[in-house]
Scaffold this active site. Structure first.
Site, mmCIF file in Angstrom:
data_model
loop_
_atom_site.group_PDB
_atom_site.id
_atom_site.type_symbol
_atom_site.label_atom_id
_atom_site.label_comp_id
_atom_site.label_asym_id
_atom_site.label_seq_id
_atom_site.Cartn_x
_atom_site.Cartn_y
_atom_site.Cartn_z
ATOM 1 N N GLU B 62 -11.834 25.422 9.704
ATOM 2 C CA GLU B 62 -13.198 24.884 9.609
ATOM 3 C C GLU B 62 -14.045 25.145 10.853
ATOM 4 O O GLU B 62 -15.263 25.327 10.763
ATOM 5 C CB GLU B 62 -13.165 23.376 9.335
ATOM 6 C CG GLU B 62 -12.865 23.016 7.890
ATOM 7 C CD GLU B 62 -11.381 23.081 7.550
ATOM 8 O OE1 GLU B 62 -10.553 23.172 8.485
ATOM 9 O OE2 GLU B 62 -11.042 23.031 6.351
ATOM 10 N N HIS B 131 -9.072 11.400 2.946
ATOM 11 C CA HIS B 131 -9.816 12.241 2.011
ATOM 12 C C HIS B 131 -10.881 11.462 1.243
ATOM 13 O O HIS B 131 -11.375 11.935 0.237
ATOM 14 C CB HIS B 131 -8.870 12.877 0.985
ATOM 15 C CG HIS B 131 -8.193 14.116 1.482
ATOM 16 N ND1 HIS B 131 -7.392 14.133 2.587
ATOM 17 C CD2 HIS B 131 -8.205 15.396 1.018
ATOM 18 C CE1 HIS B 131 -6.929 15.361 2.771
ATOM 19 N NE2 HIS B 131 -7.408 16.145 1.841
#
Lengths: 325, 326
Positions: B62, B131
């Site tokens: 990322e 998450h």
């Protein structure tokens, strides 16, 4: 590859002396409180910056971390505007909003000057992606300190450049210390060029990936070969300039991590002295020219300080401009 | 003008496709955007249509996804970089906050950063604490970038196209549980919505509900319930957290004299805190009751569905908050 001409080397000498005197003046202005923030001097590493800038072709690019004054001047940024940036003036290269760590010139293909260790490495990958995407023959030289080879950005950026075949010359300026931590105390692999192996980067391009960064002739030759190889093969390389900084990490560094003897030993290999001796050995007559350069540069720096001091400070409009396009 | 009833997923896909056809410099990069077709299937078929040059699979990295998009944008391309979920955007926080949002300013306008960072948000899917966030407000804290939070297919298409065409970096946040929601959307490549405009989604005179994205669903359901009791809620969809357009909110509060702010994010320092502060600053004299906020519980989200749902807002919680201000 042809040896550099006398004129070329004299020009390099001028640039290196300009950087040295610029940095010495900055230290003085910092102590007078005229330069604020952090100040990371390039003294000792001049040959690397000048050698890299000399090796770049017309449309190649350079980007670096926060020890950026040297490469900025070598890339041809106006010394007055760089000094004005140091003093936080609106005539500075970044309008007084970037400061010492954030010099840049889009026009000169110098993409900064970045303050977060490793943060500029993905940017280099992206600039190289532009060249690849548009099928332009351009190489990005991404300079970093040895400390940056231990941060996550380094891993992700080198890996992506290998996977995508990006034209980047990753170039570590190994000056022995990440702030005060010696390379072998910070990196499991202290032979830094070997870090490229893990990403499948070329280890035997036909020239040494590691070179003496205290000799501008050697830097120029190595980086030129690196750029040529990348341009021909369309893949990145990871190279090392072995160098040394004669000053602390930044102003106010107590330098408890190294001895005065060590610094003195390296000072014998001062890159400016190395080039001067090399020139004089070959061309006795050049001595007067070099001495003249010394005088001219002192004058150039004095004028830059005068320009910076007499320049206006930024305004409220400057404060709030360029947040958005 | 031709219109189509499509899902948010189809709207996003259409926006990406139209803009890639329109501008050769627009390209997509991210994890599983190519061969896989996008983990939410938004870019299915794109690799075949546009090729590997313009639909670029990346490693799971990322930091360099966000950071290299910044570099490519500075250099003149128009990247659409995808961070699979906003939870992973935390990994790229420095690239987003320190570089994407600041390089233009720091170098005094020498560079533009015309890029979109697409990502998905939201809890409620039993994915556990790491998450299950709706933390888009965190990214709206920083000047130098925009944050888009569309809640309908119509908005998703028009806002994504606006984000791609704009010269500023946009974090474009899609809600992972709303991709199948449908609405009527113009089938027109020139349909583009303005950046930073909120939208009155429902007219009403009794209370102003300020919300976005998943909150829009809960608020709409709540408004239907309240309507049965004769209470008319006005719903204002912010659509963008930055730029934040509160003019319609102020106008609405002048009329209703009451406000409730509904969002999925955590309660401390959230959108509701900002909107409440601005309401009291701008239209204090019009308020007949304290402003109320509905948000997630100040707690990490768990796996077990029953307690995860306890922590999240819903229509009943919105109804209860409205009744408190009436």
């Amino acid at each position: 590859m042809a040896a550099p001409t006398k004129e070329t080397m004299i020009n390099w000498y001028r640039q290196m002396v300009l950087i040295r005197r610029f940095e010495e003046k900055c230290a003085e202005l910092y102590q007078q409180g005229k330069i604020g923030g952090f100040l990371h001097l390039y003294i000792g590493q001049e040959a690397t910056g000048v050698g890299i800038a000399a090796a770049l072709r017309q449309n190649d690019h350079a980007i670096t971390a926060y020890r950026d004054h040297g490469i900025a001047l070598a890339m041809g940024l106006d010394v007055n505007a760089v000094m004005a940036e140091m003093l936080g003036k609106r005539t500075g290269v970044s309008g007084g909003k970037g400061g010492s760590m954030h010099l840049a010139s889009r026009e000169k293909n110098f993409w900064g000057g970045h303050g977060i260790v490793g943060g500029h490495l993905p940017l280099a990958a992206g600039i190289a992606l532009k060249a690849k995407y548009l099928e332009e023959d351009e190489v990005v030289v991404a300079m970093m300190g040895d400390g940056a080879t231990n941060i996550g950005y380094f891993h992700e950026s080198l890996n992506l450049s290998a996977v995508w075949g990006l034209p980047v010359l990753w170039l570590v300026e190994n000056n022995g210390y990440g702030m005060g931590t010696a390379v072998d105390r910070a990196s499991g692999q202290a032979d830094l060029v070997k870090k490229g192996i893990g990403y499948g980067l070329e280890q035997d391009p036909g020239f040494s990936l590691s070179f003496n960064g205290m000799d501008v002739v050697e830097v120029h030759e190595a980086v030129s070969k690196g750029i040529e190889w990348i341009s021909r093969n369309g893949r990145p390389l990871f190279m090392e300039s072995r160098t040394y900084r004669f000053q602390g990490h930044s102003m106010g560094d107590p330098e408890r991590y190294r001895t005065k003897d060590e610094v003195a030993r390296y000072a014998e290999g001062d890159p400016i002295g190395v080039l001067r001796n090399r020139l004089i050995e070959k061309h006795k007559s050049v001595q007067a020219t070099l001495d003249k350069i010394e005088v001219e540069v002192v004058d150039e720096i004095a004028k830059a300080v005068e320009f910076a001091e007499s320049s206006p400070v930024p305004t409220y409009e400057d404060l709030v401009s360029y947040v958005y396009a | 003008m031709a219109e189509k009833n499509i899902t948010i997923r189809e709207a996003l896909s259409a926006a990406l496709r139209e803009e890639m056809l329109r501008d050769e410099r627009v390209f997509i990069m991210g994890e599983e955007v190519g061969v896989w077709g996008g983990t939410y299937a938004v870019t299915r078929g794109f690799l075949d249509e546009f090729g590997a040059r313009r639909v670029r699979d990346t490693p799971i990295s990322e930091m360099v996804i966000a950071g290299s998009a910044v570099g490519a944008a500075m250099a003149g391309l128009r990247p659409i970089a995808e961070i699979m979920t906003i939870n992973f955007a935390f990994v790229a926080m420095d690239a987003i906050v320190n570089h994407m949002a600041k390089v233009r300013y720091m170098f005094n306008g020498q560079f533009k950063v015309p890029m979109v960072l697409r990502t998905t948000t939201g809890g409620g899917k039993q994915l556990g604490a790491t998450h299950s966030h709706a933390p888009e407000v965190v990214f709206a804290h920083f000047p130098g970038m925009y944050v888009a939070v569309p809640g309908t297919a119509y908005d998703a298409k028009g806002m994504l196209k606006a984000a791609i065409r704009d010269d500023n970096p946009v974090m474009f946040v899609e809600h992972s549980t709303m991709l199948q929601r449908r609405s009527v959307v113009p089938d027109d490549p020139d349909f583009v919505l303005p950046i930073g405009k909120s939208d009155v989604k429902r007219q009403g005179k009794d209370v102003t509900i300020v919300t976005y994205q998943k909150g829009l669903e809960w608020s709409t359901q709540a408004a239907d319930i309240l309507a049965k009791d004769g209470i008319e809620a006005e719903i204002i969809d912010l659509r963008w957290l930055r730029p934040l357009d509160l003019e319609p909110v102020f106008e609405s509060v002048k009329k209703t004299n009451r406000a409730v702010i509904v969002e999925e994010s955590l309660p401390r320092y959230n959108v509701g805190a900002e909107v409440t502060a601005q309401i009291q600053d701008q239209v204090f004299d019009y308020l007949d009751a304290p402003v109320k906020r509905v948000s997630a519980l100040d707690n990490p989200l768990p796996y077990a569905s029953n307690i995860e749902m306890m922590a999240l807002p819903d229509a009943q919680k919105v109804v209860a908050a409205v009744k408190e201000v009436l």
